[in-house]
Design a protein around this motif. Structure first.
Motif, PDB file in Angstrom:
ATOM      1  N   PRO B  94      36.907  39.972  42.569  1.00  0.00           N
ATOM      2  CA  PRO B  94      36.498  38.675  43.109  1.00  0.00           C
ATOM      3  C   PRO B  94      36.323  37.661  41.991  1.00  0.00           C
ATOM      4  O   PRO B  94      36.013  38.027  40.860  1.00  0.00           O
ATOM      5  CB  PRO B  94      35.156  38.988  43.767  1.00  0.00           C
ATOM      6  CG  PRO B  94      34.641  40.182  43.047  1.00  0.00           C
ATOM      7  CD  PRO B  94      35.815  40.936  42.518  1.00  0.00           C
ATOM      8  N   SER B  95      36.542  36.399  42.315  1.00  0.00           N
ATOM      9  CA  SER B  95      36.271  35.334  41.343  1.00  0.00           C
ATOM     10  C   SER B  95      34.769  35.193  41.200  1.00  0.00           C
ATOM     11  O   SER B  95      34.032  35.280  42.171  1.00  0.00           O
ATOM     12  CB  SER B  95      36.884  34.028  41.838  1.00  0.00           C
ATOM     13  OG  SER B  95      36.277  32.942  41.201  1.00  0.00           O
ATOM     14  N   LEU B  96      34.299  34.998  39.973  1.00  0.00           N
ATOM     15  CA  LEU B  96      32.848  34.946  39.767  1.00  0.00           C
ATOM     16  C   LEU B  96      32.241  33.637  40.234  1.00  0.00           C
ATOM     17  O   LEU B  96      31.087  33.580  40.605  1.00  0.00           O
ATOM     18  CB  LEU B  96      32.521  35.144  38.287  1.00  0.00           C
ATOM     19  CG  LEU B  96      32.829  36.509  37.687  1.00  0.00           C
ATOM     20  CD1 LEU B  96      32.323  36.585  36.265  1.00  0.00           C
ATOM     21  CD2 LEU B  96      32.204  37.613  38.507  1.00  0.00           C
ATOM     22  N   ARG B  97      32.991  32.543  40.187  1.00  0.00           N
ATOM     23  CA  ARG B  97      32.420  31.248  40.570  1.00  0.00           C
ATOM     24  C   ARG B  97      32.867  30.826  41.955  1.00  0.00           C
ATOM     25  O   ARG B  97      32.084  30.308  42.727  1.00  0.00           O
ATOM     26  CB  ARG B  97      32.810  30.160  39.578  1.00  0.00           C
ATOM     27  CG  ARG B  97      32.401  30.453  38.169  1.00  0.00           C
ATOM     28  CD  ARG B  97      30.925  30.146  37.921  1.00  0.00           C
ATOM     29  NE  ARG B  97      30.474  30.941  36.783  1.00  0.00           N
ATOM     30  CZ  ARG B  97      29.240  30.982  36.318  1.00  0.00           C
ATOM     31  NH1 ARG B  97      28.315  30.292  36.892  1.00  0.00           N
ATOM     32  NH2 ARG B  97      28.926  31.725  35.298  1.00  0.00           N
ATOM     33  N   ARG B  99      33.188  31.971  44.978  1.00  0.00           N
ATOM     34  CA  ARG B  99      32.798  33.258  45.537  1.00  0.00           C
ATOM     35  C   ARG B  99      33.500  33.606  46.838  1.00  0.00           C
ATOM     36  O   ARG B  99      33.439  34.737  47.287  1.00  0.00           O
ATOM     37  CB  ARG B  99      31.295  33.261  45.776  1.00  0.00           C
ATOM     38  CG  ARG B  99      30.583  33.189  44.465  1.00  0.00           C
ATOM     39  CD  ARG B  99      29.166  33.560  44.632  1.00  0.00           C
ATOM     40  NE  ARG B  99      28.462  33.307  43.380  1.00  0.00           N
ATOM     41  CZ  ARG B  99      27.187  33.475  43.222  1.00  0.00           C
ATOM     42  NH1 ARG B  99      26.478  33.882  44.231  1.00  0.00           N
ATOM     43  NH2 ARG B  99      26.614  33.237  42.084  1.00  0.00           N
ATOM     44  N   ASP B 100      34.130  32.639  47.472  1.00  0.00           N
ATOM     45  CA  ASP B 100      34.810  32.963  48.718  1.00  0.00           C
ATOM     46  C   ASP B 100      36.235  33.422  48.485  1.00  0.00           C
ATOM     47  O   ASP B 100      36.977  33.642  49.432  1.00  0.00           O
ATOM     48  CB  ASP B 100      34.832  31.738  49.642  1.00  0.00           C
ATOM     49  CG  ASP B 100      33.462  31.483  50.226  1.00  0.00           C
ATOM     50  OD1 ASP B 100      32.594  32.353  50.051  1.00  0.00           O
ATOM     51  OD2 ASP B 100      33.259  30.438  50.854  1.00  0.00           O
ATOM     52  N   PHE B 101      36.629  33.529  47.229  1.00  0.00           N
ATOM     53  CA  PHE B 101      38.011  33.899  46.949  1.00  0.00           C
ATOM     54  C   PHE B 101      38.071  35.116  46.043  1.00  0.00           C
ATOM     55  O   PHE B 101      37.230  35.298  45.166  1.00  0.00           O
ATOM     56  CB  PHE B 101      38.745  32.745  46.243  1.00  0.00           C
ATOM     57  CG  PHE B 101      39.001  31.568  47.127  1.00  0.00           C
ATOM     58  CD1 PHE B 101      40.101  31.557  47.966  1.00  0.00           C
ATOM     59  CD2 PHE B 101      38.156  30.479  47.118  1.00  0.00           C
ATOM     60  CE1 PHE B 101      40.340  30.465  48.775  1.00  0.00           C
ATOM     61  CE2 PHE B 101      38.390  29.388  47.929  1.00  0.00           C
ATOM     62  CZ  PHE B 101      39.494  29.389  48.765  1.00  0.00           C
ATOM     63  N   ARG B 102      39.114  35.913  46.281  1.00  0.00           N
ATOM     64  CA  ARG B 102      39.445  36.934  45.308  1.00  0.00           C
ATOM     65  C   ARG B 102      40.487  36.323  44.372  1.00  0.00           C
ATOM     66  O   ARG B 102      41.173  35.365  44.740  1.00  0.00           O
ATOM     67  CB  ARG B 102      40.015  38.171  45.999  1.00  0.00           C
ATOM     68  CG  ARG B 102      39.026  38.845  46.912  1.00  0.00           C
ATOM     69  CD  ARG B 102      39.633  40.071  47.519  1.00  0.00           C
ATOM     70  NE  ARG B 102      39.842  41.103  46.521  1.00  0.00           N
ATOM     71  CZ  ARG B 102      38.883  41.881  46.032  1.00  0.00           C
ATOM     72  NH1 ARG B 102      37.654  41.735  46.475  1.00  0.00           N
ATOM     73  NH2 ARG B 102      39.146  42.796  45.131  1.00  0.00           N
ATOM     74  N   VAL B 103      40.595  36.873  43.187  1.00  0.00           N
ATOM     75  CA  VAL B 103      41.508  36.292  42.203  1.00  0.00           C
ATOM     76  C   VAL B 103      42.938  36.276  42.740  1.00  0.00           C
ATOM     77  O   VAL B 103      43.668  35.297  42.573  1.00  0.00           O
ATOM     78  CB  VAL B 103      41.413  37.058  40.870  1.00  0.00           C
ATOM     79  CG1 VAL B 103      42.471  36.578  39.911  1.00  0.00           C
ATOM     80  CG2 VAL B 103      40.042  36.865  40.268  1.00  0.00           C
ATOM     81  N   ASP B 104      43.326  37.352  43.440  1.00  0.00           N
ATOM     82  CA  ASP B 104      44.709  37.366  43.932  1.00  0.00           C
ATOM     83  C   ASP B 104      44.936  36.308  45.009  1.00  0.00           C
ATOM     84  O   ASP B 104      46.014  35.727  45.092  1.00  0.00           O
ATOM     85  CB  ASP B 104      45.118  38.753  44.422  1.00  0.00           C
ATOM     86  CG  ASP B 104      44.017  39.498  45.119  1.00  0.00           C
ATOM     87  OD1 ASP B 104      44.104  39.689  46.317  1.00  0.00           O
ATOM     88  OD2 ASP B 104      43.024  39.872  44.442  1.00  0.00           O
ATOM     89  N   GLN B 105      43.889  36.004  45.806  1.00  0.00           N
ATOM     90  CA  GLN B 105      44.041  34.928  46.802  1.00  0.00           C
ATOM     91  C   GLN B 105      44.247  33.588  46.108  1.00  0.00           C
ATOM     92  O   GLN B 105      45.088  32.789  46.512  1.00  0.00           O
ATOM     93  CB  GLN B 105      42.800  34.841  47.688  1.00  0.00           C
ATOM     94  CG  GLN B 105      42.677  35.978  48.685  1.00  0.00           C
ATOM     95  CD  GLN B 105      41.325  35.960  49.382  1.00  0.00           C
ATOM     96  OE1 GLN B 105      40.365  35.365  48.896  1.00  0.00           O
ATOM     97  NE2 GLN B 105      41.257  36.615  50.519  1.00  0.00           N
ATOM     98  N   ILE B 106      43.469  33.349  45.066  1.00  0.00           N
ATOM     99  CA  ILE B 106      43.595  32.082  44.343  1.00  0.00           C
ATOM    100  C   ILE B 106      44.988  31.967  43.743  1.00  0.00           C
ATOM    101  O   ILE B 106      45.645  30.925  43.838  1.00  0.00           O
ATOM    102  CB  ILE B 106      42.524  31.976  43.246  1.00  0.00           C
ATOM    103  CG1 ILE B 106      41.143  31.916  43.877  1.00  0.00           C
ATOM    104  CG2 ILE B 106      42.760  30.758  42.372  1.00  0.00           C
ATOM    105  CD1 ILE B 106      40.016  31.828  42.897  1.00  0.00           C
ATOM    106  N   LEU B 107      45.462  33.066  43.167  1.00  0.00           N
ATOM    107  CA  LEU B 107      46.791  33.034  42.554  1.00  0.00           C
ATOM    108  C   LEU B 107      47.866  32.811  43.614  1.00  0.00           C
ATOM    109  O   LEU B 107      48.813  32.062  43.401  1.00  0.00           O
ATOM    110  CB  LEU B 107      47.047  34.338  41.806  1.00  0.00           C
ATOM    111  CG  LEU B 107      46.349  34.415  40.450  1.00  0.00           C
ATOM    112  CD1 LEU B 107      46.481  35.808  39.859  1.00  0.00           C
ATOM    113  CD2 LEU B 107      46.949  33.388  39.509  1.00  0.00           C
ATOM    114  N   ALA B 108      47.707  33.451  44.756  1.00  0.00           N
ATOM    115  CA  ALA B 108      48.707  33.300  45.816  1.00  0.00           C
ATOM    116  C   ALA B 108      48.778  31.846  46.273  1.00  0.00           C
ATOM    117  O   ALA B 108      49.832  31.350  46.666  1.00  0.00           O
ATOM    118  CB  ALA B 108      48.371  34.206  46.989  1.00  0.00           C
TER     119      ALA B 108
END
Lengths: 614, 324
Positions: B94-97, B99-108
């Motif tokens: 999960p992204s630390l800041r 918080r509603d996103f996982r890193v892979d979601q943000i990248l996608a």
């Protein structure tokens, strides 16, 4: 290197052509890719209202709220039991249509709106609130606001596993004073009176959460439900807007919720919350009319010029910067020494040179020295001579012992460090005290261990409800500011407790003035400056109140039409530079406002006309 | 060919491992944590720490993060319902800041935006740089040539954020023909694409000009002129092909350059791409996200470079993939 292509005339030419063809094909593919990409982009229309906020990247889980900017989005999506009037901060019915408080102030009964609905059509009931408030307290949620509900019976036990005296109690066994009496009635039983409770319930952390959708996702995605249930397709809300789109690092698009019980009062169909941290970019967007409200991110160097614009607003804000004093060790265990420091603090200079412009010197514990009907006692002024006299009396300096050096620790931010530097320089000059600055790189959090390892800690505090009681209570024995300074007083605790039990606001304020008086005499904390909020707001925006909490509820917003703007400018008179108000010239009103306006437009001409005809 | 690819893959694995390990160490050394900016009661804080596995020993956190085995209560040491996980399995946590996103979601969500902007910038750079270079090469030392060369020199020496600021000031704030920033329509991408592509357009123009001049001085061109071929046929049919070679070989590095150059541009124009996520996460101490974006950028640049290396022998048979 190998295989030099020698003597391959015809093959070389063919190869050259093949390469050229490949390059052309690659270019064509690039072009097609770009065209497709462009087609994909060109869809998002401008929303009715756009504002910039660093909060767009924060969590949409109300119980995970940490900051107030985040509350702006949450107030659009959810609705608590009560809400604040945007101007006066008086309590308005929200999800609860009405409420009753028992005479001893220990029992609150809320009657919910009968037509309250979730955005998926489910009825909003008292059980939803019971479950959500319990969720705030549960340790698994790790909500930073759990502590605020500890006034409710059994709440402290549930969230910490310990009772008031610190003895461990079973978490499961404790009875919690939050109870749904029937589908539309919620009862809260308190452990001790808390007149600020209603204001607290308007805070986003205590908004309800849709239990069924959350639990379904928790089952389906045991370790990633947190990131799944706040997605637009999964999030079920009860507020005036729903979540339509969310793009990381870009925006939230909110859409008017047709199932909201008071949808008739909502004017905007869509709102965009942009995730912008760059002050310059956000300001450019505002000046070009692409965003309508900008706060916080205003570049300080441009402030003097921007402050001339008529869409610039600067308002007192319930936040204060202060120095927490460690009263447990010499030389600061002597109130006279603390007073000497407080008297020689260069507040005016600090505010002038501050990295966060707009601050005002503070000589009271309550920011700006006033809050509703409350007026702080004025006991601090600036005086170098008196300070030196106090130090001599305490036995330090000329004729006494040499004053030992003291430490200041800064928690995190650059502006606080600047304040500590200025204070240190002034004390060195005025009192000849050697002050060492220690900054805490690793932890930007305030914890008692770190402040009690030092003499002074530069820190800030902001309110989440407009009651002085909440602030003064943090100095009660066992609460955060008492822990951080090591200061406590039975007399003070008794005053604050008495104020908490007092229903009459006038008498309560009287008790609190005495409590603040004690704080200002003993000075476990030295006030430095009160904060102000500074923002640029499109002049056309209506229903956007200015209040000391800097709290803004999107439900009330609408666009004024040109006539209203003109009238407003006439009334206010213009010392400031007029600027263009972007947005629809004919305004945009909620259905209810529209009806009222039409009635007003139809009625007046009817009566005078016959007279004129005569 | 196969040995070349194999070696490249091996190096890639090594690079990725080193990157993850190094970033993990930096993460531990850096200040702050997921809950460090708020005031928490001690009990609540412990619970928050457990949420992000801050209570685990360091080796367990490292291997849980690295993967491919999942070490949490549902992985190897728990009920084993989910054995695989970690960065090597594409699970960046999960992204630390945010918080509603996982890193892979943000990248996608953000990587396609970056690629789209980069594509546009590159295409624009070719569309402008190539004709400009050819024009300058056809009439060397003329006024047009001097003007184009001056522009190209400016484009090369000015950093893209300076170009961006100038464009913003003139086109968006004074003339108001284009939006200032943001992402929502094709018009929003025009200014960033120009600012991002300008240095590359300048470089392409200079390469094309030099290539054309060199080609025009060759023997076979002189022969063609002697045969009395019309000038356009000499240029189009004989000189251009070899003049374009340096440009084509520059496209690979240019693609990588555009992709990484978009970090600053995305930030200035508030484009929600991976670049602005990288800058934002690094500033905010969002280590998992910063590492995730870095990882993806590493993979992209590495792949692009390998592709270019594969392409070189096709363009110029004198270059071989493997050293003897």
């Amino acid at each position: 290197m190998q295989g030099l292509g020698r003597g391959e005339g015809a093959r070389g030419a063919r190869r050259g052509h093949a390469v050229a063809a490949a390059c052309l094909a690659a270019l064509a593919a690039l072009a097609v890719g770009a065209a497709v990409a462009l087609g994909r982009v060109g869809r998002l229309e401008r929303a009715d209202f756009v504002f910039a906020s660093g909060s767009a990247s924060a969590s949409l889980d109300p119980q995970a709220t940490t900051t107030d900017p985040q509350g702006r989005v949450l107030r659009a999506l959810y609705e608590g039991l009560v809400a604040h009037d945007p101007l006066s901060l008086e309590l308005l019915p929200a999800a609860a249509a009405s409420w009753e408080i028992s005479p001893d102030g220990l029992e609150y009964v809320f009657h919910l709106q009968p037509e309250g609905r979730w955005s998926n059509g489910d009825a909003l009931g008292a059980q939803d609130f019971e479950w959500s408030l319990r969720r705030v307290l549960e340790p698994e949620t790790a909500s930073v606001h759990a502590r605020k509900l500890w006034c409710i019976e059994g709440a402290r036990e549930l969230s910490t596993g310990r009772d008031e005296s610190g003895a461990p109690v079973p978490r499961a066994g404790s009875r919690l004073g939050i109870e749904a009496l029937d589908a539309l009635t919620l009862r809260l039983r308190l452990a001790h009176p808390a007149p600020e409770l209603l204001h607290l319930l308007a805070f986003p952390a205590f908004f309800p959460v849709h239990r069924p959708s959350l639990e379904v996702l928790q089952q389906r995605f045991p370790d990633r439900w947190r990131t799944e249930w706040t997605r637009p397709r999964n999030l079920v809300v009860n507020g005036p807007f729903t979540l339509e789109l969310r793009r990381a690092g870009d925006r939230l698009r909110l859409r008017k919720n047709p199932l909201y019980w008071d949808a008739d009062a909502v004017a905007f169909d869509s709102i965009d919350v942009l995730d912008l941290e760059q002050g310059g970019t956000a300001l450019n967007l505002f000046l070009a009319g692409e965003i309508d409200w900008l706060d916080g991110a205003i570049p300080p160097l441009l402030l003097p010029r921007l402050a001339q614009r008529e869409d610039f607003r600067r308002e007192p804000y319930l936040g204060i910067c202060w120095l927490l004093v460690n009263v447990t060790r010499p030389p600061l265990d002597d109130p006279r020494v603390r007073r000497a420091l407080a008297l020689t603090l260069p507040r005016r200079q600090i505010c002038g040179l501050s990295l966060e412009p707009g601050q005002e010197p503070a000589t009271t514990i309550v920011p700006w020295g006033r809050l509703g009907g409350y007026r702080s006692p004025q006991l601090l002024s600036e005086g170098g001579d008196e300070a030196r006299r106090l130090l001599r009396e305490a036995g330090w300096g000329a004729g006494g012992q040499p004053f030992p050096g003291i430490d200041i620790v800064c928690h995190g931010s650059e502006p606080l460090r600047r304040i500590a530097e200025l204070a240190a320089a002034a004390w060195r000059l005025e009192l000849g005290i050697e002050v060492r600055l220690r900054s805490q790189e690793r932890e930007d959090r305030l914890d008692p261990q770190s402040t009690l390892a030092c003499d002074l800690a530069c820190s800030s505090w902001t309110a989440d409800h407009p009651e002085p009681l909440g602030l003064l209570r943090t100095f009660e024995r066992g609460n955060e500011n008492s822990d951080a300074t090591g200061w406590s007083s039975r007399a003070f605790d008794r005053l604050v407790e008495a104020a908490a039990r007092e229903h009459d606001p006038g008498r309560r304020n009287g008790l609190l003035v005495m409590a603040e008086q004690q704080l200002l005499t003993e000075l476990p904390v030295i006030p430095v400056c009160s904060y102000a909020s500074q923002k640029l707001v499109n002049r056309r925006l209506g229903g956007f109140g200015s209040n000391v909490l800097d709290e803004h509820d999107p439900k009330h917003w609408f666009w004024k039409d040109d006539r209203m703007l003109l009238r407003e400018r006439q009334v206010r008179g213009g010392r400031q530079t007029p600027v263009r108000a972007f947005g629809p010239v004919q305004g945009k009103f909620s259905p209810r406002q529209q009806r009222q306006l039409e009635q007003r437009r139809v009625q007046p001409p009817v009566a005078p006309q016959p007279e004129e005809a005569r | 060919m196969r040995r070349f690819l194999l070696r490249r893959l091996l190096w890639l694995a090594l690079t990725v491992w080193a990157l993850i390990t190094l970033s993990f160490c930096l993460m531990r050394a850096g200040p702050g944590g997921p809950s460090s900016s708020e005031r928490l009661a001690p009990a609540l804080e412990a619970d928050g720490a457990a949420l992000y596995h801050l209570d685990w020993p360091l080796w367990r956190r490292y291997f849980h993060y690295l993967g491919p085995l999942n070490l949490d209560e549902r992985g190897l040491f728990g009920d084993r319902s989910r054995l695989l996980g970690g960065a090597l399995c594409g699970d960046l946590g999960p992204s630390l800041r945010q918080r509603d996103f996982r890193v892979d979601q943000i990248l996608a969500q953000s990587l396609p935006v970056s690629i789209e902007l980069s594509l546009l910038a590159l295409l624009g750079a070719i569309a402008v740089g190539l004709p400009a270079g050819i024009l300058a090469g056809l009439v060397p030392r003329s006024r047009a040539d001097v003007l184009l060369r001056t522009l190209a020199m400016l484009g090369t020496v000015l950093p893209n954020f300076v170009i961006a600021a100038l464009l913003l000031l003139v086109l968006a704030l004074w003339l108001r023909v284009l939006p200032v920033a943001g992402y929502g329509s094709a018009r929003h991408l025009v200014l960033p694409a120009i600012a991002l592509g300008a240095p590359f357009a300048a470089c392409i123009a200079r390469l094309a000009r030099a290539g054309l001049l060199e080609a025009l001085a060759r023997d076979h061109i002189r022969t063609a002129i002697a045969f009395g071929l019309p000038p356009w046929r000499i240029v189009v049919g004989h000189a251009l092909q070899s003049a374009c070679l340096p440009v084509v070989s520059y496209l690979g590095p240019a693609a990588a350059g555009v992709l990484t150059g978009s970090l600053v541009i995305e930030r200035i124009f508030a484009i929600p791409g991976a670049g602005s996520q990288l800058v934002g996460s690094a500033l905010a101490g969002d280590y998992t996200l910063a590492l995730g974006v870095t990882l993806v950028y590493t993979l992209l640049v590495y792949t692009l470079n390998t592709l270019v290396d594969l392409f070189y022998p096709l363009l110029d048979p004198r270059i071989a993939l493997e050293e003897p």
